[in-house]
Design an enzyme around this catalytic site. Structure first.
Site, PDB file in Angstrom:
ATOM      1  N   LYS A  11       0.851  -1.204   0.000  1.00 58.55           N
ATOM      2  CA  LYS A  11       0.000   0.000   0.000  1.00 58.55           C
ATOM      3  C   LYS A  11       0.883   1.249   0.000  1.00 58.55           C
ATOM      4  O   LYS A  11       1.958   1.223  -0.595  1.00 58.55           O
ATOM      5  CB  LYS A  11      -0.976  -0.044   1.180  1.00 58.55           C
ATOM      6  CG  LYS A  11      -1.744  -1.368   1.225  1.00 58.55           C
ATOM      7  CD  LYS A  11      -2.887  -1.394   2.208  1.00 58.55           C
ATOM      8  CE  LYS A  11      -3.584  -2.743   2.124  1.00 58.55           C
ATOM      9  NZ  LYS A  11      -4.760  -2.846   2.975  1.00 58.55           N
ATOM     10  N   HIS A  93      -8.587  -2.832  -5.957  1.00 66.37           N
ATOM     11  CA  HIS A  93      -8.564  -2.992  -4.499  1.00 66.37           C
ATOM     12  C   HIS A  93      -9.658  -2.113  -3.898  1.00 66.37           C
ATOM     13  O   HIS A  93      -9.938  -1.025  -4.418  1.00 66.37           O
ATOM     14  CB  HIS A  93      -7.187  -2.586  -3.964  1.00 66.37           C
ATOM     15  CG  HIS A  93      -6.996  -2.947  -2.525  1.00 66.37           C
ATOM     16  ND1 HIS A  93      -7.550  -2.213  -1.502  1.00 66.37           N
ATOM     17  CD2 HIS A  93      -6.348  -3.973  -1.941  1.00 66.37           C
ATOM     18  CE1 HIS A  93      -7.234  -2.779  -0.347  1.00 66.37           C
ATOM     19  NE2 HIS A  93      -6.507  -3.852  -0.586  1.00 66.37           N
ATOM     20  N   GLU A  95      -9.653  -0.196  -1.524  1.00 68.64           N
ATOM     21  CA  GLU A  95      -9.195   1.162  -1.183  1.00 68.64           C
ATOM     22  C   GLU A  95      -9.168   2.048  -2.420  1.00 68.64           C
ATOM     23  O   GLU A  95      -9.410   3.256  -2.337  1.00 68.64           O
ATOM     24  CB  GLU A  95      -7.814   1.080  -0.502  1.00 68.64           C
ATOM     25  CG  GLU A  95      -7.954   0.518   0.914  1.00 68.64           C
ATOM     26  CD  GLU A  95      -6.736  -0.214   1.434  1.00 68.64           C
ATOM     27  OE1 GLU A  95      -5.642  -0.081   0.862  1.00 68.64           O
ATOM     28  OE2 GLU A  95      -6.889  -0.960   2.439  1.00 68.64           O
ATOM     29  N   GLU A 163     -11.394 -10.284  -1.112  1.00 72.11           N
ATOM     30  CA  GLU A 163     -11.026  -9.489   0.055  1.00 72.11           C
ATOM     31  C   GLU A 163     -12.276  -8.839   0.655  1.00 72.11           C
ATOM     32  O   GLU A 163     -12.692  -7.752   0.206  1.00 72.11           O
ATOM     33  CB  GLU A 163     -10.040  -8.383  -0.346  1.00 72.11           C
ATOM     34  CG  GLU A 163      -8.752  -8.898  -0.942  1.00 72.11           C
ATOM     35  CD  GLU A 163      -7.588  -7.947  -0.648  1.00 72.11           C
ATOM     36  OE1 GLU A 163      -6.613  -8.400  -0.053  1.00 72.11           O
ATOM     37  OE2 GLU A 163      -7.689  -6.757  -0.985  1.00 72.11           O
ATOM     38  N   SER A 209      -6.540  -9.419   6.703  1.00 70.49           N
ATOM     39  CA  SER A 209      -6.012  -9.810   8.024  1.00 70.49           C
ATOM     40  C   SER A 209      -5.361 -11.193   8.041  1.00 70.49           C
ATOM     41  O   SER A 209      -5.451 -11.896   9.049  1.00 70.49           O
ATOM     42  CB  SER A 209      -7.106  -9.699   9.090  1.00 70.49           C
ATOM     43  OG  SER A 209      -7.538  -8.350   9.215  1.00 70.49           O
TER      44      SER A 209
END
Ligand code: PGA
Length: 249
Positions: A11, A93, A95, A163, A209
């Site tokens: 990231k 992703h 994000e 995810e 995680s």
């Protein structure tokens, strides 16, 4: 047989000093029996590629523009990432979808560019907590897959990462049954769309995680071919434990 893949997503973390983590990782895993990929920030990509040349560690990008070049200030093309040494690019992703409003069509266009450049597209899909609680998970994943995955996909150029948004960076992980349900669903959808041969050859990663302490049980779930790891990929010592777990599946 699908080759397992441990992929790390740094990231927006890491400056020059972080490159030593790659040396440590390569030293710990001189000839890994699984694919190992680190996606550092774009500023480190070229140096990371040089540093890991000839080792078992490959490097990739975290996003790209859909066009090969042009008037797009601040953007980076798949060609440029390839030129810098990338073998793969993470796309869609959550994000990026959240911070930059990326839609499925954007992800698909980027994935086409990545495949055109001869790189692997790691396309991320995943539901929010609200969507899971409303029992919409499979609908959401199915929609993201239809919208984001290009028709030209093959087992060589496509990797899908499941995810769940609520599991990213939170320490919360779905149950093994929940992971298995989604991965089996993704596999079935791929087989239906691309045929059994291609559908069975695409690698499916779980992300959210993943740590050395929970990796082994996650890797035991059906249709989990590896992981996309954020926080625990930043330190070689942590990521190494995840590679070990994947190697011993
Ligand atoms: P995390 O991130 O491992 O820190 O939860 C995963 C990801 O966003 O790819």
């Amino acid at each position: 047989m699908r080759r397992k893949l441990a992929a790390g997503n740094w990231k927006m973390n890491g400056t020059s000093a972080a490159l030593s983590e790659l040396d440590a990782l390569a030293a710990k895993h001189p000839s890994p029996s699984v694919d190992v990929l680190i996606c550092p920030p774009a500023t480190l990509l070229h140096r990371a590629a040089e540093r890991t040349q000839g080792t078992g560690v490959a490097v990739g990008g975290q996003d790209c523009h859909a066009a090969p070049s042009g008037a797009h200030t601040g953007d980076t093309s798949a060609e440029m990432l390839k030129d810098a040494g990338a073998t793969a690019v993470i796309l869609g992703h959550s994000e990026r979808r959240e911070d930059h409003g990326e839609q499925n069509e954007d992800v698909r266009a980027k994935a086409n560019a990545v495949m055109e450049a001869g790189l692997q597209a790691i396309i991320c899909v995943g539901e929010s907590l609200e969507q899971r609680e409303a029992a919409n998970t499979l609908d959401i994943i199915g929609g993201q897959m239809s919208g984001s995955i290009p028709d030209r996909s093959t087992g060589e150029n496509l990797i899908v990462a499941y995810e769940p948004i609520w599991a990213i960076g939170t320490g919360k992980v779905p149950t093994l049954d929940e992971i298995g349900e989604v991965h089996d669903f993704i596999r079935a959808r791929l087989e239906r769309r691309f045929g059994e041969g291609v559908g069975r050859s695409v690698r499916l990663l779980y992300g959210g995680s993943v740590k050395p302490s929970n990796a082994a049980e996650i890797f035991g779930v059906s249709n989990v071919d590896g992981a996309l790891v954020g926080g625990a990929s930043l330190k070689a010592a942590d990521f190494s434990g995840i590679i070990d777990a994947l190697e011993s599946v």
